[in-house]
Motif scaffolding. Structure first.
Motif, short mmCIF file in Angstrom:
data_model
loop_
_atom_site.label_atom_id
_atom_site.label_comp_id
_atom_site.label_asym_id
_atom_site.label_seq_id
_atom_site.Cartn_x
_atom_site.Cartn_y
_atom_site.Cartn_z
N ARG A 1 0.83 -1.21 0.00
CA ARG A 1 0.00 0.00 0.00
C ARG A 1 0.87 1.26 0.00
NH1 ARG A 1 -3.45 -3.20 3.35
NH2 ARG A 1 -2.42 -2.47 5.24
N ALA A 2 1.96 1.21 0.76
CA ALA A 2 2.86 2.37 0.81
C ALA A 2 3.47 2.63 -0.57
CB ALA A 2 3.96 2.15 1.84
N LEU A 3 3.85 1.57 -1.28
CA LEU A 3 4.39 1.73 -2.63
C LEU A 3 3.35 2.31 -3.57
CD1 LEU A 3 6.43 -1.58 -3.09
CD2 LEU A 3 7.34 0.71 -2.71
N GLN A 4 2.12 1.79 -3.46
CA GLN A 4 1.05 2.27 -4.34
C GLN A 4 0.74 3.74 -4.07
OE1 GLN A 4 -1.95 -0.61 -3.31
NE2 GLN A 4 -1.44 -1.96 -5.01
N ASP A 5 0.73 4.11 -2.81
CA ASP A 5 0.42 5.50 -2.46
C ASP A 5 1.52 6.46 -2.91
OD1 ASP A 5 -1.99 4.84 -1.35
OD2 ASP A 5 -1.23 4.67 0.70
N ALA A 6 2.72 5.93 -3.14
CA ALA A 6 3.84 6.78 -3.57
C ALA A 6 3.79 7.07 -5.07
CB ALA A 6 5.17 6.11 -3.22
N ILE A 7 2.92 6.38 -5.81
CA ILE A 7 2.82 6.58 -7.25
C ILE A 7 1.84 7.71 -7.53
CG2 ILE A 7 2.30 5.50 -9.47
CD1 ILE A 7 2.78 2.79 -8.16
N PRO A 8 2.25 8.75 -8.24
CA PRO A 8 1.35 9.87 -8.54
C PRO A 8 0.14 9.40 -9.35
CG PRO A 8 3.63 10.45 -9.02
CD PRO A 8 3.61 8.98 -8.78
N PRO A 9 -1.01 10.03 -9.15
CA PRO A 9 -2.23 9.63 -9.89
C PRO A 9 -2.05 9.64 -11.40
CG PRO A 9 -2.79 11.10 -8.08
CD PRO A 9 -1.29 11.09 -8.17
N GLU A 10 -1.32 10.63 -11.92
CA GLU A 10 -1.14 10.71 -13.37
C GLU A 10 -0.31 9.53 -13.88
OE1 GLU A 10 1.87 13.53 -11.39
OE2 GLU A 10 -0.25 12.99 -11.18
N THR A 11 0.63 9.05 -13.04
CA THR A 11 1.41 7.87 -13.43
C THR A 11 0.54 6.63 -13.43
OG1 THR A 11 3.42 8.84 -12.50
CG2 THR A 11 3.42 6.46 -12.85
N ILE A 12 -0.35 6.51 -12.45
CA ILE A 12 -1.27 5.37 -12.41
C ILE A 12 -2.13 5.35 -13.65
CG2 ILE A 12 -3.26 4.41 -11.20
CD1 ILE A 12 -1.99 5.35 -8.60
N SER A 13 -2.65 6.51 -14.06
CA SER A 13 -3.46 6.59 -15.28
C SER A 13 -2.66 6.15 -16.50
CB SER A 13 -3.98 8.01 -15.48
OG SER A 13 -4.82 8.40 -14.41
N ARG A 14 -1.41 6.58 -16.55
CA ARG A 14 -0.55 6.19 -17.68
C ARG A 14 -0.30 4.68 -17.69
NH1 ARG A 14 5.73 8.23 -18.63
NH2 ARG A 14 6.14 6.88 -20.46
N LEU A 15 -0.02 4.11 -16.53
CA LEU A 15 0.23 2.67 -16.45
C LEU A 15 -1.00 1.87 -16.86
CD1 LEU A 15 2.19 2.55 -13.07
CD2 LEU A 15 3.15 2.21 -15.35
N LYS A 16 -2.17 2.33 -16.44
CA LYS A 16 -3.41 1.62 -16.78
C LYS A 16 -3.61 1.57 -18.30
CE LYS A 16 -6.33 2.32 -12.70
NZ LYS A 16 -7.58 2.95 -12.20
N THR A 17 -3.15 2.59 -19.01
CA THR A 17 -3.33 2.65 -20.45
C THR A 17 -2.22 1.92 -21.20
OG1 THR A 17 -4.46 4.78 -20.27
CG2 THR A 17 -3.55 4.19 -22.43
N GLU A 18 -0.98 2.16 -20.79
CA GLU A 18 0.16 1.70 -21.57
C GLU A 18 0.53 0.24 -21.31
OE1 GLU A 18 3.48 4.35 -21.77
OE2 GLU A 18 2.22 6.14 -21.70
N ILE A 19 0.38 -0.23 -20.07
CA ILE A 19 0.77 -1.62 -19.79
C ILE A 19 -0.10 -2.62 -20.55
CG2 ILE A 19 0.80 -3.39 -17.99
CD1 ILE A 19 2.13 -1.43 -16.15
N PRO A 20 -1.45 -2.49 -20.55
CA PRO A 20 -2.23 -3.43 -21.36
C PRO A 20 -1.85 -3.41 -22.84
CG PRO A 20 -3.66 -2.28 -19.83
CD PRO A 20 -2.32 -1.60 -19.77
N ALA A 21 -1.54 -2.22 -23.37
CA ALA A 21 -1.13 -2.13 -24.77
C ALA A 21 0.21 -2.84 -25.00
CB ALA A 21 -1.03 -0.66 -25.20
N LEU A 22 1.13 -2.68 -24.07
CA LEU A 22 2.42 -3.37 -24.19
C LEU A 22 2.26 -4.88 -24.10
CD1 LEU A 22 4.98 -1.20 -22.18
CD2 LEU A 22 5.15 -1.90 -24.58
N LEU A 23 1.42 -5.32 -23.17
CA LEU A 23 1.19 -6.77 -23.03
C LEU A 23 0.60 -7.35 -24.31
CD1 LEU A 23 -0.18 -7.06 -19.38
CD2 LEU A 23 2.04 -7.82 -20.24
N ALA A 24 -0.34 -6.63 -24.92
CA ALA A 24 -0.92 -7.10 -26.17
C ALA A 24 0.15 -7.19 -27.26
CB ALA A 24 -2.05 -6.16 -26.60
N ALA A 25 1.05 -6.21 -27.30
CA ALA A 25 2.12 -6.23 -28.29
C ALA A 25 3.09 -7.38 -28.04
CB ALA A 25 2.87 -4.89 -28.27
#
Length: 260
Positions: free
Chosen positions: A158-182
């Motif tokens: 939880r501490a690690l998750q809370d250290a991630i800025p919200p804008e980074t979380i939004s980016r990860l949610k978009t880019e990681i699924p696309a990378l996995l598909a690739a």
């Protein structure tokens, strides 16, 4: 757990401290059907009956009912409770209450963890942007993590998750699924284009650098990936794909002189 109210003095037609099945149902919060079911199983047989045949539950029966409900709260099946009620087998009341207290305290701790999780989601939700699918994935993830991680692990996570800025979380949610598909598409290609694969690996490395690292949690996560089918389904990564990505990352680092 239903509660049993203190006994009240009754009419002269029944003895002091005895309860009819209707009285006991009302005061305990149980249904008459449940009390009859306990009787059919031999767990709670009324001590006496009136001349008209009505069931009467005594103080001793109330103590037995408390034990049944306490064991149920601890997660025991009704079929396993009977032997624990036999003469000489019943735990002392103080011991039983201590076990109940421990069960309730564990439940409170679990609810506290859930509260913290919900508060964190609330902070990240913007104008109702979190979809039902997001929430379902969150619930699934929480259940999976709690199967594999200790309370201390969860706190660190939880501490690690809370250290991630919200804008980074939004980016990860978009880019990681696309990378996995690739990566999955590259894995399916026979053979894979090495230059394209290295380019994907560099993007993956860049994504990893956005997330704080706890090597112990990472190790447990890889173990979980190898053994938990639910986690594989949720994450979209199976062991073969994970190894494929690892090999691509190693190739990218080698191509970049180890500085990728």
């Amino acid at each position: 757990m239903p509660t049993i109210s203190p006994p009240m003095q009754r009419s002269a037609r029944s003895r002091l401290m005895d309860y009819t099945v209707g009285d006991l149902a009302k005061r305990s919060g149980l249904t008459v059907r449940t009390l009859h079911h306990y009787e059919q199983l031999g767990l709670l047989v009324p001590s006496t009956r009136t001349d008209s045949g009505y069931r009467l539950y005594s103080d001793a029966d109330i103590r037995t009912l408390h034990r049944i409900l306490a064991y149920r709260q601890m997660g025991l099946a009704l079929k396993d409770i009977g032997p624990l009620l036999a003469p000489g087998a019943a735990a002392p009341l103080r011991e039983l209450l201590a076990r109940q207290i421990a069960t309730v305290e564990a439940g409170i701790a679990e609810q506290q963890r859930l509260l913290v999780m919900l508060q964190r989601v609330e902070r990240r939700a913007v104008d109702g942007a979190e979809s039902t699918e997001d929430l379902l994935q969150l619930i699934t993830a929480q259940q999976i993590l709690e199967r594999h991680y200790s309370d201390d692990d969860m706190a660190r996570l939880r501490a690690l998750q809370d250290a991630i800025p919200p804008e980074t979380i939004s980016r990860l949610k978009t880019e990681i699924p696309a990378l996995l598909a690739a990566f999955r598409a590259a894995q399916a290609a026979k053979p894979a284009d090495p230059d394209a694969l290295i380019a994907l690996a560099r993007q993956w490395i860049a994504m990893e650098r956005l997330v704080p690292v706890d090597e112990e949690l990472r190790r447990k996560g890889r173990q979980m990936l190898g053994t938990d089918a639910s986690f594989q389904q949720m994450s979209g990564i199976d062991p073969a794909l994970a190894q494929f990505i690892d090999d691509a990352v190693a190739a990218a680092k080698a191509a970049d002189g180890g500085d990728a």
